[in-house]
Motif scaffolding. Structure first.
Motif, PDB file in Angstrom:
ATOM      1  N   ILE A  63       0.839  -1.279  -0.027  1.00 36.32           N
ATOM      2  CA  ILE A  63      -0.069  -0.056  -0.016  1.00 36.32           C
ATOM      3  C   ILE A  63       0.855   1.321  -0.112  1.00 36.32           C
ATOM      4  O   ILE A  63       0.566   2.412  -0.767  1.00 36.32           O
ATOM      5  CB  ILE A  63      -1.280  -0.165   1.358  1.00 36.32           C
ATOM      6  N   GLN A  64       1.851   1.084   0.836  1.00 36.67           N
ATOM      7  CA  GLN A  64       2.957   2.481   0.899  1.00 36.67           C
ATOM      8  C   GLN A  64       3.364   2.780  -0.568  1.00 36.67           C
ATOM      9  O   GLN A  64       3.554   3.872  -0.821  1.00 36.67           O
ATOM     10  CB  GLN A  64       3.868   2.292   2.083  1.00 36.67           C
ATOM     11  N   ARG A  65       3.891   1.370  -1.114  1.00 34.41           N
ATOM     12  CA  ARG A  65       4.679   1.655  -2.511  1.00 34.41           C
ATOM     13  C   ARG A  65       3.873   2.209  -3.439  1.00 34.41           C
ATOM     14  O   ARG A  65       4.014   3.323  -4.221  1.00 34.41           O
ATOM     15  CB  ARG A  65       5.057   0.378  -2.772  1.00 34.41           C
ATOM     16  N   ALA A  66       2.289   1.493  -3.375  1.00 31.95           N
ATOM     17  CA  ALA A  66       1.407   2.156  -4.275  1.00 31.95           C
ATOM     18  C   ALA A  66       0.967   3.731  -4.154  1.00 31.95           C
ATOM     19  O   ALA A  66       0.860   4.474  -5.205  1.00 31.95           O
ATOM     20  CB  ALA A  66      -0.006   1.197  -4.256  1.00 31.95           C
ATOM     21  N   LEU A  67       1.009   4.118  -2.764  1.00 35.73           N
ATOM     22  CA  LEU A  67       0.627   5.474  -2.637  1.00 35.73           C
ATOM     23  C   LEU A  67       1.788   6.379  -3.117  1.00 35.73           C
ATOM     24  O   LEU A  67       1.403   7.504  -3.342  1.00 35.73           O
ATOM     25  CB  LEU A  67       0.243   5.733  -1.165  1.00 35.73           C
ATOM     26  N   LEU A  68       3.119   5.894  -2.992  1.00 32.92           N
ATOM     27  CA  LEU A  68       4.316   6.791  -3.520  1.00 32.92           C
ATOM     28  C   LEU A  68       4.045   6.834  -4.864  1.00 32.92           C
ATOM     29  O   LEU A  68       4.561   7.885  -5.581  1.00 32.92           O
ATOM     30  CB  LEU A  68       5.580   6.041  -3.192  1.00 32.92           C
ATOM     31  N   LEU A  69       3.480   5.904  -5.501  1.00 31.11           N
ATOM     32  CA  LEU A  69       3.510   5.939  -7.352  1.00 31.11           C
ATOM     33  C   LEU A  69       2.135   6.722  -7.628  1.00 31.11           C
ATOM     34  O   LEU A  69       1.946   7.132  -8.779  1.00 31.11           O
ATOM     35  CB  LEU A  69       3.035   4.459  -7.671  1.00 31.11           C
ATOM     36  N   TYR A  70       1.073   6.993  -6.672  1.00 30.92           N
ATOM     37  CA  TYR A  70      -0.224   7.586  -7.168  1.00 30.92           C
ATOM     38  C   TYR A  70       0.032   8.973  -7.809  1.00 30.92           C
ATOM     39  O   TYR A  70      -0.567   9.439  -8.859  1.00 30.92           O
ATOM     40  CB  TYR A  70      -1.115   7.621  -6.005  1.00 30.92           C
ATOM     41  N   SER A  95       0.818   5.257 -16.183  1.00 29.94           N
ATOM     42  CA  SER A  95      -0.392   4.728 -16.478  1.00 29.94           C
ATOM     43  C   SER A  95      -0.723   3.699 -14.863  1.00 29.94           C
ATOM     44  O   SER A  95       0.320   3.289 -14.365  1.00 29.94           O
ATOM     45  CB  SER A  95      -0.926   3.716 -17.378  1.00 29.94           C
ATOM     46  N   HIS A  96      -1.882   3.402 -14.689  1.00 26.62           N
ATOM     47  CA  HIS A  96      -2.318   2.291 -13.649  1.00 26.62           C
ATOM     48  C   HIS A  96      -1.564   0.775 -14.057  1.00 26.62           C
ATOM     49  O   HIS A  96      -1.028   0.454 -13.066  1.00 26.62           O
ATOM     50  CB  HIS A  96      -3.790   2.201 -13.458  1.00 26.62           C
ATOM     51  N   GLY A  97      -1.403   0.671 -15.239  1.00 26.54           N
ATOM     52  CA  GLY A  97      -0.929  -0.641 -15.787  1.00 26.54           C
ATOM     53  C   GLY A  97       0.611  -0.676 -15.418  1.00 26.54           C
ATOM     54  O   GLY A  97       1.158  -1.830 -14.974  1.00 26.54           O
ATOM     55  N   ARG A  98       1.058   0.224 -15.847  1.00 31.04           N
ATOM     56  CA  ARG A  98       2.444   0.391 -15.552  1.00 31.04           C
ATOM     57  C   ARG A  98       2.869   0.333 -14.284  1.00 31.04           C
ATOM     58  O   ARG A  98       3.828  -0.299 -13.517  1.00 31.04           O
ATOM     59  CB  ARG A  98       3.356   1.890 -16.286  1.00 31.04           C
ATOM     60  N   ALA A  99       2.032   1.110 -13.258  1.00 29.95           N
ATOM     61  CA  ALA A  99       2.280   1.284 -11.798  1.00 29.95           C
ATOM     62  C   ALA A  99       2.255  -0.316 -11.132  1.00 29.95           C
ATOM     63  O   ALA A  99       3.059  -0.379 -10.490  1.00 29.95           O
ATOM     64  CB  ALA A  99       1.392   2.131 -11.171  1.00 29.95           C
ATOM     65  N   ALA A 100       1.012  -0.831 -11.865  1.00 33.90           N
ATOM     66  CA  ALA A 100       0.807  -2.123 -11.349  1.00 33.90           C
ATOM     67  C   ALA A 100       2.018  -3.161 -11.622  1.00 33.90           C
ATOM     68  O   ALA A 100       2.451  -3.957 -11.026  1.00 33.90           O
ATOM     69  CB  ALA A 100      -0.229  -2.929 -11.952  1.00 33.90           C
ATOM     70  N   GLU A 101       2.654  -2.799 -12.897  1.00 35.54           N
ATOM     71  CA  GLU A 101       3.771  -3.635 -13.660  1.00 35.54           C
ATOM     72  C   GLU A 101       4.954  -3.558 -12.473  1.00 35.54           C
ATOM     73  O   GLU A 101       5.643  -4.563 -11.751  1.00 35.54           O
ATOM     74  CB  GLU A 101       4.178  -3.278 -14.750  1.00 35.54           C
ATOM     75  N   ILE A 102       4.994  -2.297 -12.202  1.00 30.46           N
ATOM     76  CA  ILE A 102       6.218  -1.894 -11.321  1.00 30.46           C
ATOM     77  C   ILE A 102       6.255  -2.549  -9.700  1.00 30.46           C
ATOM     78  O   ILE A 102       7.180  -3.003  -9.323  1.00 30.46           O
ATOM     79  CB  ILE A 102       6.518  -0.354 -10.908  1.00 30.46           C
ATOM     80  N   LEU A 103       4.917  -2.584  -9.186  1.00 32.40           N
ATOM     81  CA  LEU A 103       4.580  -3.408  -8.173  1.00 32.40           C
ATOM     82  C   LEU A 103       4.280  -4.758  -8.055  1.00 32.40           C
ATOM     83  O   LEU A 103       4.534  -5.383  -7.089  1.00 32.40           O
ATOM     84  CB  LEU A 103       3.254  -2.723  -7.504  1.00 32.40           C
ATOM     85  N   SER A 131      -1.702  -7.054 -10.583  1.00 31.17           N
ATOM     86  CA  SER A 131      -2.373  -6.794 -11.678  1.00 31.17           C
ATOM     87  C   SER A 131      -2.782  -5.469 -11.723  1.00 31.17           C
ATOM     88  O   SER A 131      -2.937  -4.621 -10.666  1.00 31.17           O
ATOM     89  CB  SER A 131      -3.548  -7.782 -12.072  1.00 31.17           C
ATOM     90  N   LYS A 132      -3.405  -4.719 -12.822  1.00 35.20           N
ATOM     91  CA  LYS A 132      -3.947  -3.475 -12.806  1.00 35.20           C
ATOM     92  C   LYS A 132      -5.146  -3.552 -11.970  1.00 35.20           C
ATOM     93  O   LYS A 132      -5.342  -2.548 -11.282  1.00 35.20           O
ATOM     94  CB  LYS A 132      -4.326  -3.042 -14.203  1.00 35.20           C
ATOM     95  N   ILE A 170      -6.200  -1.216  -8.956  1.00 34.42           N
ATOM     96  CA  ILE A 170      -7.269  -0.186  -8.748  1.00 34.42           C
ATOM     97  C   ILE A 170      -8.149  -0.494  -7.587  1.00 34.42           C
ATOM     98  O   ILE A 170      -8.618   0.355  -6.869  1.00 34.42           O
ATOM     99  CB  ILE A 170      -8.084  -0.507 -10.024  1.00 34.42           C
ATOM    100  N   ASP A 171      -8.256  -1.997  -7.264  1.00 33.53           N
ATOM    101  CA  ASP A 171      -8.831  -2.157  -6.068  1.00 33.53           C
ATOM    102  C   ASP A 171      -8.167  -2.062  -4.777  1.00 33.53           C
ATOM    103  O   ASP A 171      -8.862  -1.357  -3.605  1.00 33.53           O
ATOM    104  CB  ASP A 171      -8.870  -3.809  -5.824  1.00 33.53           C
ATOM    105  N   LEU A 172      -6.831  -1.947  -4.710  1.00 38.21           N
ATOM    106  CA  LEU A 172      -6.025  -1.387  -3.572  1.00 38.21           C
ATOM    107  C   LEU A 172      -6.309   0.225  -3.369  1.00 38.21           C
ATOM    108  O   LEU A 172      -6.666   0.707  -2.379  1.00 38.21           O
ATOM    109  CB  LEU A 172      -4.752  -1.467  -3.820  1.00 38.21           C
ATOM    110  N   TYR A 173      -6.264   0.869  -4.543  1.00 37.90           N
ATOM    111  CA  TYR A 173      -6.604   2.321  -4.527  1.00 37.90           C
ATOM    112  C   TYR A 173      -7.857   2.599  -3.894  1.00 37.90           C
ATOM    113  O   TYR A 173      -8.102   3.558  -3.532  1.00 37.90           O
ATOM    114  CB  TYR A 173      -6.418   3.119  -5.716  1.00 37.90           C
TER     115      TYR A 173
END
Length: 93
Positions: A27-34, A43-51, A54-55, A59-62
């Protein structure tokens, strides 16, 4: 997923809120990317790939954090609905 260590200065008062639990780290990493998603750097897809998820998982996490995938104003929703109706009428539906 390949990782690297980054040293980052944070306020001392923030330290207790930095987690070492795997699900909270995600969650912390995802929030850093937001912010980069919001300003269209990635994109959401690229952020998901980095993490490494899946996209749709991202999206569900956010969503669970209160960040909507689609953030349209009501007037934009009405405009989209009107456009859909117009296309459907032209298609004879």
């Amino acid at each position: 997923m390949e990782t690297t260590c980054v040293e980052m200065e944070i306020p001392v008062a923030m330290k207790p809120y930095i987690s070492t639990k795997p699900d909270e780290i995600l969650i912390q990493r995802a929030l850093l990317l937001y912010p980069f998603i919001r300003n269209l750097t990635i994109s959401h897809g690229r952020a998901a790939e980095i993490l490494g998820i899946s996209k749709w998982q991202l999206i569900d996490l956010y969503a669970k954090e209160g960040i909507p995938y689609i953030s349209l104003s009501w007037s934009e929703v009405e405009e989209d609905a009107a456009n859909c109706l117009s296309v459907m009428k032209k298609a004879g539906r």
